[in-house]
Each structure stands twice: as structure tokens, then as C-alpha cells.
Design a protein around this motif. Structure first.
Motif, PDB file in Angstrom:
ATOM      1  N   LEU A  56      10.096  34.717  55.026  1.00  0.00           N
ATOM      2  CA  LEU A  56       9.869  35.346  56.315  1.00  0.00           C
ATOM      3  C   LEU A  56      10.841  34.768  57.341  1.00  0.00           C
ATOM      4  O   LEU A  56      10.795  33.580  57.652  1.00  0.00           O
ATOM      5  CB  LEU A  56       8.425  35.139  56.763  1.00  0.00           C
ATOM      6  N   VAL A  57      11.708  35.622  57.832  1.00  0.00           N
ATOM      7  CA  VAL A  57      12.702  35.248  58.837  1.00  0.00           C
ATOM      8  C   VAL A  57      12.285  35.901  60.147  1.00  0.00           C
ATOM      9  O   VAL A  57      11.972  37.096  60.178  1.00  0.00           O
ATOM     10  CB  VAL A  57      14.113  35.724  58.414  1.00  0.00           C
ATOM     11  N   SER A  58      12.278  35.126  61.228  1.00  0.00           N
ATOM     12  CA  SER A  58      11.861  35.678  62.504  1.00  0.00           C
ATOM     13  C   SER A  58      12.699  35.105  63.640  1.00  0.00           C
ATOM     14  O   SER A  58      13.587  34.282  63.417  1.00  0.00           O
ATOM     15  CB  SER A  58      10.373  35.408  62.744  1.00  0.00           C
ATOM     16  N   VAL A  59      12.412  35.548  64.838  1.00  0.00           N
ATOM     17  CA  VAL A  59      13.205  35.171  66.004  1.00  0.00           C
ATOM     18  C   VAL A  59      12.825  33.804  66.559  1.00  0.00           C
ATOM     19  O   VAL A  59      13.557  33.231  67.355  1.00  0.00           O
ATOM     20  CB  VAL A  59      13.096  36.246  67.107  1.00  0.00           C
ATOM     21  N   ILE A  66      14.199  30.607  61.066  1.00  0.00           N
ATOM     22  CA  ILE A  66      14.585  31.310  62.292  1.00  0.00           C
ATOM     23  C   ILE A  66      15.867  32.087  62.011  1.00  0.00           C
ATOM     24  O   ILE A  66      16.780  31.581  61.346  1.00  0.00           O
ATOM     25  CB  ILE A  66      14.807  30.306  63.443  1.00  0.00           C
ATOM     26  N   VAL A  67      15.939  33.291  62.516  1.00  0.00           N
ATOM     27  CA  VAL A  67      17.068  34.158  62.201  1.00  0.00           C
ATOM     28  C   VAL A  67      18.413  33.533  62.577  1.00  0.00           C
ATOM     29  O   VAL A  67      19.408  33.707  61.861  1.00  0.00           O
ATOM     30  CB  VAL A  67      16.891  35.564  62.831  1.00  0.00           C
ATOM     31  N   GLU A  90      20.959  37.892  67.577  1.00  0.00           N
ATOM     32  CA  GLU A  90      21.031  37.220  66.273  1.00  0.00           C
ATOM     33  C   GLU A  90      20.382  38.063  65.179  1.00  0.00           C
ATOM     34  O   GLU A  90      20.857  38.078  64.040  1.00  0.00           O
ATOM     35  CB  GLU A  90      20.335  35.845  66.330  1.00  0.00           C
ATOM     36  N   ALA A  91      19.303  38.757  65.510  1.00  0.00           N
ATOM     37  CA  ALA A  91      18.628  39.613  64.536  1.00  0.00           C
ATOM     38  C   ALA A  91      19.501  40.813  64.181  1.00  0.00           C
ATOM     39  O   ALA A  91      19.635  41.183  63.012  1.00  0.00           O
ATOM     40  CB  ALA A  91      17.279  40.073  65.080  1.00  0.00           C
ATOM     41  N   VAL A  92      20.100  41.423  65.186  1.00  0.00           N
ATOM     42  CA  VAL A  92      20.974  42.583  64.956  1.00  0.00           C
ATOM     43  C   VAL A  92      22.174  42.173  64.113  1.00  0.00           C
ATOM     44  O   VAL A  92      22.556  42.869  63.158  1.00  0.00           O
ATOM     45  CB  VAL A  92      21.412  43.200  66.299  1.00  0.00           C
TER      46      VAL A  92
END
Length: 196
Positions: free
Chosen positions: A40-43, A65-66, A94-96
Motif C-alpha cells: 500500500l503506497v499513499s501520500v 509513502i509515494v 508525487e502521486a501523478v
């Protein structure tokens, strides 16, 4: 479900809250059943809050963390939906960038329901055939995609589905495409203006 993911890590990218729980848990279980290791990768660190429709559901611990995640560590990417989840993700550079990097690396990506909003922001749908929750059809067409109303669409390593009713076929195709590895035609689209 064809394909073995033995020894392969698969990133699941979600925002801090708003992910549709079943669109996270069912593909997660499919990856595990195929022998893969979902992460699970998140912000942000800590945990994420899932939802069932608009009601709060369970929380899930974040593995990475992303901003600290590297696409080269993963065989593929899963983008669960939920209305708030991709809307939040597309506002996090960073997510984009993480999403766009999977396309640049020619690695499989699976997105369901509202998740293609993040694909639009990453500018990776131009010239691609895909599906989504029906309310995104105009957004996707405006971004240069060919949108179709089907249970699942596979376009050179990009797997998309419409909603939780499509999860059986979505999970099967996501595992299959990730097991196949890199797809040479799974590359980030370049806008016709020549801008990157």
C-alpha cells in the motif's frame, strides 16, 4: 486467473481517505492468491481510511509513502477507485509522477471506476482505449482516450474496468497483465504539441 506473480511486488496507490474498500481489497487478495506481494503506497504515512460507497469503512496501514517509492521496485500498479480517492491523488505531484513513471517504464497498470482521473492527470490516456465509471467518459475523451462501456478493457498493459460489479474480470486481467511483465507499447503518451 492466469499468471503467477511469485516473488513480484505490486503497488496499490491510494490517497489518505476515500478509496472504495472493495476496489482495494479484492485486487489485493487476487495479487496475494497469485503469489505476489501487494504494498500500500499513499501520500502520507500511517493508515488510510477506506469507504463503502459514501460510508466510512476500515483503515489499512500504509507500507510506503509515494515520495519514497521507486517504480523499479514493482512489477505493476493498481489504482483502486472511489470518488474522493483519485480526485485527491491527482492533486499530489508525487502521486501523478509515480503513475506516469509506470508507463515510462512500460509496466502494467490496472485502474478501476474513478481511478482514470489520475491517469488523465498523468497524461497517459491519449490514444489509448479504456473504460471507467460512466461519469468519466467525457473527461477521458477530452484527454484523448477512446472510451467504451465494457466490463474490462486491456490496452497494451493498461487494464481498466467500470465499477465493483466488474471486479472478477478486472482482478483476473490485472494479474494476467502484471504476470506478463513489461509491455513495449505501454509507454507514456506524448501530447501532439510535443510538450512532455
Amino acid at each position: 486467473m492466469s499468471g503467477s506473480l511469485s516473488g513480484l511486488r505490486v503497488a496499490f496507490l491510494v490517497a489518505g481517505e476515500g478509496v472504495e474498500q472493495v476496489e482495494l481489497t479484492r485486487p489485493w487478495q487476487a495479487v496475494e492468491r497469485a503469489g505476489g506481494q501487494p504494498e500500500l503506497v499513499s501520500v502520507s504515512s500511517g493508515s488510510v481510511r477506506a469507504f463503502h460507497h459514501l460510508d466510512k469503512a476500515d483503515t489499512f496501514p500504509v507500507d510506503r509513502i509515494v515520495g519514497d517509492a521507486d517504480v523499479e521496485d514493482y512489477a505493476g500498479l493498481v489504482l483502486p477507485g472511489g470518488v474522493a480517492n483519485p480526485d485527491a491523488l491527482r492533486r499530489v505531484p508525487e502521486a501523478v509522477r509515480f503513475v506516469a513513471d509506470f508507463f515510462s517504464a512500460q509496466k502494467p497498470v490496472a485502474a478501476i471506476c474513478h481511478a482514470p482521473w489520475t491517469l488523465i492527470e498523468a497524461d497517459v490516456v491519449r490514444g489509448r482505449r479504456l473504460t471507467s465509471y460512466p461519469s468519466l467518459a467525457t473527461d477521458l475523451r477530452n484527454a484523448g482516450a477512446e472510451w467504451t462501456d465494457e466490463q474490462v478493457v486491456v490496452d497494451s498493459g493498461l487494464v481498466t474496468s467500470r465499477n465493483p460489479d466488474d471486479l472478477d474480470v478486472f482482478c483476473a486481467k490485472a494479474v494476467e497483465e502484471i504476470a506478463e511483465g513489461r509491455h513495449r507499447s505501454q509507454s507514456r503518451s506524448v501530447p501532439s504539441t510535443g510538450a512532455g
